[in-house]
Design a protein around this motif. Structure first.
Motif, PDB file in Angstrom:
ATOM      1  N   ASN A   1     -15.303   0.881  -3.976  1.00 19.72           N
ATOM      2  CA  ASN A   1     -13.944   1.323  -4.317  1.00 19.72           C
ATOM      3  C   ASN A   1     -12.862   0.711  -3.429  1.00 19.72           C
ATOM      4  O   ASN A   1     -11.674   0.899  -3.700  1.00 19.72           O
ATOM      5  CB  ASN A   1     -13.858   2.857  -4.219  1.00 19.72           C
ATOM      6  CG  ASN A   1     -14.627   3.555  -5.326  1.00 19.72           C
ATOM      7  OD1 ASN A   1     -14.622   3.108  -6.468  1.00 19.72           O
ATOM      8  ND2 ASN A   1     -15.300   4.644  -4.995  1.00 19.72           N
ATOM      9  N   ILE A   2     -13.272   0.007  -2.380  1.00 20.21           N
ATOM     10  CA  ILE A   2     -12.283  -0.631  -1.501  1.00 20.21           C
ATOM     11  C   ILE A   2     -11.746  -1.874  -2.209  1.00 20.21           C
ATOM     12  O   ILE A   2     -12.501  -2.781  -2.537  1.00 20.21           O
ATOM     13  CB  ILE A   2     -12.908  -1.023  -0.147  1.00 20.21           C
ATOM     14  CG1 ILE A   2     -13.457   0.215   0.555  1.00 20.21           C
ATOM     15  CG2 ILE A   2     -11.860  -1.724   0.724  1.00 20.21           C
ATOM     16  CD1 ILE A   2     -14.183  -0.081   1.853  1.00 20.21           C
ATOM     17  N   PRO A   3     -10.444  -1.927  -2.470  1.00 14.00           N
ATOM     18  CA  PRO A   3      -9.897  -3.067  -3.217  1.00 14.00           C
ATOM     19  C   PRO A   3      -9.802  -4.323  -2.364  1.00 14.00           C
ATOM     20  O   PRO A   3      -9.841  -4.265  -1.129  1.00 14.00           O
ATOM     21  CB  PRO A   3      -8.495  -2.576  -3.604  1.00 14.00           C
ATOM     22  CG  PRO A   3      -8.134  -1.602  -2.536  1.00 14.00           C
ATOM     23  CD  PRO A   3      -9.423  -0.928  -2.128  1.00 14.00           C
ATOM     24  N   GLN A   4      -9.694  -5.441  -3.020  1.00 10.46           N
ATOM     25  CA  GLN A   4      -9.421  -6.696  -2.318  1.00 10.46           C
ATOM     26  C   GLN A   4      -7.974  -6.655  -1.823  1.00 10.46           C
ATOM     27  O   GLN A   4      -7.096  -6.111  -2.472  1.00 10.46           O
ATOM     28  CB  GLN A   4      -9.619  -7.887  -3.259  1.00 10.46           C
ATOM     29  CG  GLN A   4     -11.041  -8.070  -3.754  1.00 10.46           C
ATOM     30  CD  GLN A   4     -12.009  -8.420  -2.645  1.00 10.46           C
ATOM     31  OE1 GLN A   4     -11.677  -9.216  -1.754  1.00 10.46           O
ATOM     32  NE2 GLN A   4     -13.196  -7.840  -2.668  1.00 10.46           N
ATOM     33  N   GLY A   5      -7.727  -7.256  -0.687  1.00  5.12           N
ATOM     34  CA  GLY A   5      -6.361  -7.318  -0.184  1.00  5.12           C
ATOM     35  C   GLY A   5      -5.953  -6.051   0.549  1.00  5.12           C
ATOM     36  O   GLY A   5      -6.781  -5.211   0.908  1.00  5.12           O
ATOM     37  N   GLY A   6      -4.648  -5.907   0.766  1.00  2.12           N
ATOM     38  CA  GLY A   6      -4.134  -4.804   1.553  1.00  2.12           C
ATOM     39  C   GLY A   6      -4.280  -3.457   0.861  1.00  2.12           C
ATOM     40  O   GLY A   6      -4.194  -3.363  -0.359  1.00  2.12           O
ATOM     41  N   CYS A   7      -4.516  -2.427   1.664  1.00  2.00           N
ATOM     42  CA  CYS A   7      -4.568  -1.066   1.141  1.00  2.00           C
ATOM     43  C   CYS A   7      -4.356  -0.106   2.299  1.00  2.00           C
ATOM     44  O   CYS A   7      -4.342  -0.506   3.473  1.00  2.00           O
ATOM     45  CB  CYS A   7      -5.895  -0.780   0.428  1.00  2.00           C
ATOM     46  SG  CYS A   7      -7.333  -0.683   1.515  1.00  2.00           S
ATOM     47  N   LEU A   8      -4.192   1.158   1.965  1.00  2.00           N
ATOM     48  CA  LEU A   8      -4.023   2.198   2.977  1.00  2.00           C
ATOM     49  C   LEU A   8      -5.111   3.241   2.807  1.00  2.00           C
ATOM     50  O   LEU A   8      -5.165   3.938   1.790  1.00  2.00           O
ATOM     51  CB  LEU A   8      -2.645   2.854   2.836  1.00  2.00           C
ATOM     52  CG  LEU A   8      -2.378   4.035   3.774  1.00  2.00           C
ATOM     53  CD1 LEU A   8      -2.397   3.600   5.234  1.00  2.00           C
ATOM     54  CD2 LEU A   8      -1.048   4.704   3.425  1.00  2.00           C
ATOM     55  N   PHE A   9      -6.016   3.333   3.788  1.00  3.01           N
ATOM     56  CA  PHE A   9      -6.995   4.411   3.807  1.00  3.01           C
ATOM     57  C   PHE A   9      -6.304   5.687   4.292  1.00  3.01           C
ATOM     58  O   PHE A   9      -5.585   5.660   5.303  1.00  3.01           O
ATOM     59  CB  PHE A   9      -8.149   4.101   4.761  1.00  3.01           C
ATOM     60  CG  PHE A   9      -9.016   2.944   4.361  1.00  3.01           C
ATOM     61  CD1 PHE A   9      -9.790   3.005   3.206  1.00  3.01           C
ATOM     62  CD2 PHE A   9      -9.094   1.806   5.139  1.00  3.01           C
ATOM     63  CE1 PHE A   9     -10.617   1.950   2.840  1.00  3.01           C
ATOM     64  CE2 PHE A   9      -9.905   0.743   4.785  1.00  3.01           C
ATOM     65  CZ  PHE A   9     -10.666   0.815   3.636  1.00  3.01           C
ATOM     66  N   VAL A  10      -6.514   6.785   3.602  1.00  5.61           N
ATOM     67  CA  VAL A  10      -6.082   8.092   4.104  1.00  5.61           C
ATOM     68  C   VAL A  10      -7.325   8.955   4.230  1.00  5.61           C
ATOM     69  O   VAL A  10      -8.178   8.973   3.346  1.00  5.61           O
ATOM     70  CB  VAL A  10      -5.019   8.750   3.200  1.00  5.61           C
ATOM     71  CG1 VAL A  10      -3.736   7.951   3.208  1.00  5.61           C
ATOM     72  CG2 VAL A  10      -5.508   8.950   1.777  1.00  5.61           C
TER      73      VAL A  10
ATOM     74  N   LYS B   1       3.866  -1.027  -1.477  1.00 12.32           N
ATOM     75  CA  LYS B   1       3.148  -1.214  -2.746  1.00 12.32           C
ATOM     76  C   LYS B   1       1.652  -1.366  -2.497  1.00 12.32           C
ATOM     77  O   LYS B   1       0.969  -2.203  -3.102  1.00 12.32           O
ATOM     78  CB  LYS B   1       3.706  -2.420  -3.511  1.00 12.32           C
ATOM     79  CG  LYS B   1       5.177  -2.265  -3.894  1.00 12.32           C
ATOM     80  CD  LYS B   1       5.691  -3.491  -4.625  1.00 12.32           C
ATOM     81  CE  LYS B   1       7.115  -3.302  -5.130  1.00 12.32           C
ATOM     82  NZ  LYS B   1       8.086  -2.982  -4.052  1.00 12.32           N
ATOM     83  N   ALA B   2       1.133  -0.531  -1.593  1.00  8.49           N
ATOM     84  CA  ALA B   2      -0.266  -0.619  -1.183  1.00  8.49           C
ATOM     85  C   ALA B   2      -1.107   0.456  -1.855  1.00  8.49           C
ATOM     86  O   ALA B   2      -0.732   1.638  -1.829  1.00  8.49           O
ATOM     87  CB  ALA B   2      -0.368  -0.472   0.330  1.00  8.49           C
ATOM     88  N   PRO B   3      -2.226   0.108  -2.468  1.00 11.99           N
ATOM     89  CA  PRO B   3      -3.122   1.128  -3.025  1.00 11.99           C
ATOM     90  C   PRO B   3      -3.549   2.119  -1.946  1.00 11.99           C
ATOM     91  O   PRO B   3      -3.831   1.733  -0.807  1.00 11.99           O
ATOM     92  CB  PRO B   3      -4.328   0.319  -3.517  1.00 11.99           C
ATOM     93  CG  PRO B   3      -3.822  -1.086  -3.672  1.00 11.99           C
ATOM     94  CD  PRO B   3      -2.760  -1.261  -2.638  1.00 11.99           C
ATOM     95  N   ILE B   4      -3.581   3.385  -2.309  1.00  8.84           N
ATOM     96  CA  ILE B   4      -4.036   4.427  -1.390  1.00  8.84           C
ATOM     97  C   ILE B   4      -5.505   4.697  -1.678  1.00  8.84           C
ATOM     98  O   ILE B   4      -5.879   5.007  -2.809  1.00  8.84           O
ATOM     99  CB  ILE B   4      -3.209   5.708  -1.572  1.00  8.84           C
ATOM    100  CG1 ILE B   4      -1.744   5.458  -1.209  1.00  8.84           C
ATOM    101  CG2 ILE B   4      -3.782   6.848  -0.724  1.00  8.84           C
ATOM    102  CD1 ILE B   4      -0.832   6.626  -1.543  1.00  8.84           C
ATOM    103  N   VAL B   5      -6.334   4.573  -0.644  1.00 11.35           N
ATOM    104  CA  VAL B   5      -7.778   4.764  -0.801  1.00 11.35           C
ATOM    105  C   VAL B   5      -8.198   5.997   0.003  1.00 11.35           C
ATOM    106  O   VAL B   5      -8.281   5.951   1.229  1.00 11.35           O
ATOM    107  CB  VAL B   5      -8.556   3.530  -0.328  1.00 11.35           C
ATOM    108  CG1 VAL B   5     -10.058   3.728  -0.543  1.00 11.35           C
ATOM    109  CG2 VAL B   5      -8.078   2.276  -1.048  1.00 11.35           C
TER     110      VAL B   5
END
Length: 247
Positions: free
Chosen positions: A68-77, A176-180
């Motif tokens: 489920n971890i996307p390619q590129g930038g993201c924000l883990f919460v 504009k970062a996906p929240i994971v």
């Protein structure tokens, strides 16, 4: 019974070794920064610091949902109950940088290593300062870096999901970062506040469950509370206070 008895001297010995291990890693990161700036080698130091710390305290880490971890930038919460949340995540979820309370940056050598490694300094009671830190990090996340923040704001004394602060969601929307979402289980048992890690247990397991990413794209800053509720409701069923809170 024998392993339980052995856990006490093991935890004491590991507690004595940990500061020296941390100083060694911090010095290595600082010295390396004067010769080469390599994200790869910074990551190797972080991985080894975290994984060896888990090993010497008898902590195993199990991961689920890494796909489920996307390619590129993201924000883990993630839910935050223990320092071992960080050791488990930073050791086993790949390359990312987390937010750390600004007081840690005042520790000699260690604080310098945090700066060199690109850790975000979080002044918890100065919201404007924190938002400026997030704003400066937007360029980095758009360039593909990953970050991890605790939306609860501080460690919890029990394994519940506390109400969320707004900062991480403002950061995600602007960048504009996906929240994971990441569900951390077992870290509180390893090291509650004010306790020696794994005191009285030879081995414990921390599980990290990575949930599918949530896009902030449909939300404006004004709609930030809605995004916050969506993420909370996604994580809440994993915690015993879900029914009580009615969220």
């Amino acid at each position: 019974m024998i392993l339980k008895l052995l856990s006490y001297p093991r935890s004491l010995l590991a507690t004595l070794v940990f500061p020296f291990w941390t100083i060694f890693i911090a010095l290595s990161v600082v010295l390396m920064s004067f010769t080469i700036r390599s994200r790869y080698w910074e990551d190797q130091f972080v991985y080894n610091w975290c994984r060896f710390t888990c090993w010497m305290f008898g902590v195993s880490v199990e991961t689920r949902g890494l796909e489920n971890i996307p390619q590129g930038g993201c924000l883990f919460v993630f839910n935050h109950t223990s320092f071992f949340d960080i050791f488990a995540m930073a050791g086993y979820l790949g390359s990312f940088r987390f937010g750390a309370k600004i007081e840690l940056f005042k520790i000699p050598i260690f604080g310098a290593a945090l700066v060199r490694a690109g850790i975000l300094p979080i002044a918890r009671h100065r919201r404007d300062t924190v938002l400026k830190v997030y704003q400066a990090a937007e360029v980095r996340i758009k360039a593909g870096e990953r970050f991890a923040l605790s939306p609860e704001g501080t460690r919890q004394d029990t394994e519940i999901l506390a109400p969320f602060k707004s900062g991480p969601f403002v950061f995600a929307i602007n960048a504009k970062a996906p929240i994971v979402p990441v569900i951390v289980k077992g870290a509180l048992a390893v090291m509650p506040k004010g306790h020696i890690p794994n005191w009285g247990a030879w081995r414990r397991v921390i599980t990290l469950e990575v949930l599918p990413p949530i896009s902030p794209a449909p939300y404006s800053i004004e709609q930030r509370p809605e995004l916050q509720k969506v993420v909370y409701k996604t994580m809440a069923p994993y915690f015993p206070n879900f029914q009580e809170s009615g969220r």
